[in-house]
Design a protein around this motif. Sequence first.
Motif, mmCIF file in Angstrom:
data_model
loop_
_atom_site.group_PDB
_atom_site.id
_atom_site.type_symbol
_atom_site.label_atom_id
_atom_site.label_comp_id
_atom_site.label_asym_id
_atom_site.label_seq_id
_atom_site.Cartn_x
_atom_site.Cartn_y
_atom_site.Cartn_z
ATOM 1 N N LEU A 180 0.836 -1.202 0.000
ATOM 2 C CA LEU A 180 0.000 0.000 0.000
ATOM 3 C C LEU A 180 0.869 1.250 0.000
ATOM 4 C CD1 LEU A 180 -2.969 -0.315 2.534
ATOM 5 C CD2 LEU A 180 -3.091 0.462 0.176
ATOM 6 N N LEU A 181 1.889 1.211 0.850
ATOM 7 C CA LEU A 181 2.768 2.354 1.007
ATOM 8 C C LEU A 181 3.483 2.663 -0.307
ATOM 9 C CD1 LEU A 181 3.679 4.143 3.363
ATOM 10 C CD2 LEU A 181 5.559 2.548 3.751
ATOM 11 N N ASN A 182 3.884 1.613 -1.013
ATOM 12 C CA ASN A 182 4.689 1.804 -2.212
ATOM 13 C C ASN A 182 3.880 2.198 -3.434
ATOM 14 O OD1 ASN A 182 7.036 1.160 -0.900
ATOM 15 N ND2 ASN A 182 6.840 -1.017 -1.305
ATOM 16 N N SER A 183 2.594 1.893 -3.413
ATOM 17 C CA SER A 183 1.811 2.114 -4.623
ATOM 18 C C SER A 183 1.688 3.604 -4.895
ATOM 19 C CB SER A 183 0.427 1.488 -4.485
ATOM 20 O OG SER A 183 -0.275 2.107 -3.452
ATOM 21 N N GLN A 184 2.737 4.177 -5.412
ATOM 22 C CA GLN A 184 2.782 5.608 -5.630
ATOM 23 C C GLN A 184 3.711 5.889 -6.781
ATOM 24 O OE1 GLN A 184 0.702 7.054 -4.201
ATOM 25 N NE2 GLN A 184 1.141 9.154 -3.650
ATOM 26 N N ASN A 185 4.735 5.090 -6.871
ATOM 27 C CA ASN A 185 5.855 5.345 -7.751
ATOM 28 C C ASN A 185 6.229 3.983 -8.320
ATOM 29 O OD1 ASN A 185 8.569 5.300 -8.543
ATOM 30 N ND2 ASN A 185 9.024 7.100 -7.308
ATOM 31 N N SER A 186 6.028 3.822 -9.610
ATOM 32 C CA SER A 186 6.156 2.471 -10.151
ATOM 33 C C SER A 186 7.582 1.948 -10.086
ATOM 34 C CB SER A 186 5.627 2.424 -11.576
ATOM 35 O OG SER A 186 6.371 3.279 -12.398
ATOM 36 N N LEU A 187 8.550 2.817 -10.258
ATOM 37 C CA LEU A 187 9.941 2.360 -10.228
ATOM 38 C C LEU A 187 10.315 1.860 -8.843
ATOM 39 C CD1 LEU A 187 12.523 2.207 -12.040
ATOM 40 C CD2 LEU A 187 13.246 4.318 -10.919
ATOM 41 N N ARG A 236 6.921 7.506 3.538
ATOM 42 C CA ARG A 236 7.728 7.161 2.378
ATOM 43 C C ARG A 236 9.073 7.878 2.468
ATOM 44 N NH1 ARG A 236 2.842 8.507 -0.235
ATOM 45 N NH2 ARG A 236 1.557 6.665 -0.639
ATOM 46 N N SER A 237 9.957 7.488 1.578
ATOM 47 C CA SER A 237 11.300 8.082 1.614
ATOM 48 C C SER A 237 11.249 9.584 1.327
ATOM 49 C CB SER A 237 12.230 7.389 0.621
ATOM 50 O OG SER A 237 11.572 7.186 -0.613
ATOM 51 N N ASP A 238 10.223 10.043 0.611
ATOM 52 C CA ASP A 238 10.144 11.477 0.316
ATOM 53 C C ASP A 238 9.410 12.231 1.423
ATOM 54 O OD1 ASP A 238 7.561 10.693 0.009
ATOM 55 O OD2 ASP A 238 7.303 11.497 -2.007
ATOM 56 N N GLY A 239 9.100 11.537 2.528
ATOM 57 C CA GLY A 239 8.455 12.194 3.647
ATOM 58 C C GLY A 239 6.945 12.174 3.588
ATOM 59 N N SER A 240 6.384 11.741 2.467
ATOM 60 C CA SER A 240 4.925 11.706 2.385
ATOM 61 C C SER A 240 4.398 10.521 3.197
ATOM 62 C CB SER A 240 4.470 11.633 0.941
ATOM 63 O OG SER A 240 4.842 10.408 0.364
ATOM 64 N N ARG A 241 3.134 10.585 3.504
ATOM 65 C CA ARG A 241 2.529 9.652 4.443
ATOM 66 C C ARG A 241 1.456 8.835 3.747
ATOM 67 N NH1 ARG A 241 -1.537 11.857 9.123
ATOM 68 N NH2 ARG A 241 -2.510 12.645 7.234
ATOM 69 N N ARG A 242 1.358 7.577 4.092
ATOM 70 C CA ARG A 242 0.217 6.800 3.618
ATOM 71 C C ARG A 242 -0.493 6.224 4.819
ATOM 72 N NH1 ARG A 242 -2.160 4.092 -1.339
ATOM 73 N NH2 ARG A 242 -4.080 3.464 -0.356
ATOM 74 N N ILE A 243 -1.753 6.558 4.949
ATOM 75 C CA ILE A 243 -2.563 5.966 6.003
ATOM 76 C C ILE A 243 -3.021 4.607 5.511
ATOM 77 C CG2 ILE A 243 -4.703 6.177 7.298
ATOM 78 C CD1 ILE A 243 -4.322 9.244 7.086
ATOM 79 N N THR A 244 -2.819 3.574 6.330
ATOM 80 C CA THR A 244 -3.110 2.224 5.865
ATOM 81 C C THR A 244 -4.273 1.591 6.618
ATOM 82 O OG1 THR A 244 -1.483 1.313 7.392
ATOM 83 C CG2 THR A 244 -0.710 1.834 5.187
ATOM 84 N N GLY A 245 -4.846 2.354 7.541
ATOM 85 C CA GLY A 245 -5.988 1.799 8.244
ATOM 86 C C GLY A 245 -6.520 2.765 9.271
#
Lengths: 234, 234
Positions: A140-147, B64-73
Amino acid sequence: MSLNLFANSIARFVDLPENERRAIESLPYTTRKVKRRREAIRCGDTPSYLYVVLDGWVGRYGLRSDGSRRITGLLLPGDFCGIHAVCHVPMDQSIVAFTDCRLALIEVEHIEALLAGSPAVAKALWHAKLVDEAISRKWLLNSQNSLQSLAHLLCELHERQRLSIDGASSFALPLIQEDVGDALGITAVHTNRTLRQLREMGLVRHEHGFMHIIDIAELRQVANFEPEYLSLPR
Amino acid sequence: MSLNLFANSIARFVDLPENERRAIESLPYTTRKVKRRREAIRCGDTPSYLYVVLDGWVGRYGLRSDGSRRITGLLLPGDFCGIHAVCHVPMDQSIVAFTDCRLALIEVEHIEALLAGSPAVAKALWHAKLVDEAISRKWLLNSQNSLQSLAHLLCELHERQRLSIDGASSFALPLIQEDVGDALGITAVHTNRTLRQLREMGLVRHEHGFMHIIDIAELRQVANFEPEYLSLPR
DNA sequence: CGCCCTTTTGAAGAAAATCAAGGGCAGTGG
DNA sequence: CCACTGCCCTTGATTTTCTTCAAAAGGGCG
């Protein structure tokens, strides 16, 4: 073929007392062969077995309303699925074979008895589930940037296979690009282009169904891969 | 305030014998208040408690490595997290409060004793975890189409709140659009536009922190929402 | 009132999907 | 042995979706 692979897999997570290891290895089970591309468990069914992958590759997927597919997880030998059986819950996704494979089917009564009588095993199954969940959440976290996302998937598989293939920097990847795309949530065409990018960066080569990792350090950099979440021994 | 909300939550999944319900409700715990936007558990920490949400909204997220956040639940009152404590595994994600909230902290020893002595509870915790996982996987499945995905999230929250708020077609949604975006994997700007689409379709209204569902049937249509995966009573 | 946080809208650009076509390779059958 | 077929990979061109950047407009609260 027996369940000792399953026992080893479990033993990654806990100190497995000898009697509990024997309890696992003496579980009665039947073997089921599933051919490539065939469904092993159908979404909506309530399984009555715990399924352990003996050999081959298996995956979890769901279908969208437009008929497209999203692969939500990959199961390698030693992994299990179908805990739903214990709770009498219908599967929310289907299980498909990516290669011809063999599954061990263990009746839920035996699993319940095992859980009741073997606290270390019960804890290890929880631990395995937490890792499974951690993998889903990484996806889920990665699904942002395909590379980054593709690189991360390759790192994940590389790491998960490390134990069985023992440190090899290549592994058999029986997925076609469409499968990889369905796992990443992108199209097969875009998977192709993204894979090419990794190739042109000199990080991987994919030939004859084998994925060769050329520069794991740099691949992990690109993927932002931190293997701890898999709870695998160093 | 006590753990009976937790017991009710558990009891959705199993027939809870009276003694096991008492076992839950008499678990020793401490209460911890967490202010809005504060972290309750930090990624990488190994918790030593099971955390139960007593009131307020809580969420899981990764960076993420770029500092952005993903809420997963998202965790609502009665939900729990931190099973990691039982397995002595570090958290792979952080837990944050979306509103001022109160958490019950139950020491892991008591949870282990509960699991060992209350088979129905042990099974229910597995069931709850399976539902949790099913939700994550739906999020993975949906992350393709922002309209469908947003509609699905609203249906999910509507359904999960149905029990506590009892059939109301409105519910307090304490998330700002940036949070919703982080949950869907899209930007706040795009969330705004997508929400507007739903509004202009006459499906929802969002006012003063309340989400009003105007046409649940059509919203579910758009979302392709099938509530069974939540295992909630009809 | 004025400030901060949030929402809303516009415009331009990037990422990925879609549509379309060609090519390689392995298996099959004449 | 070669043609044919099916499956998969590859690449190009176009369109759609979403992001990014920027600015203005609420809205609640000291």
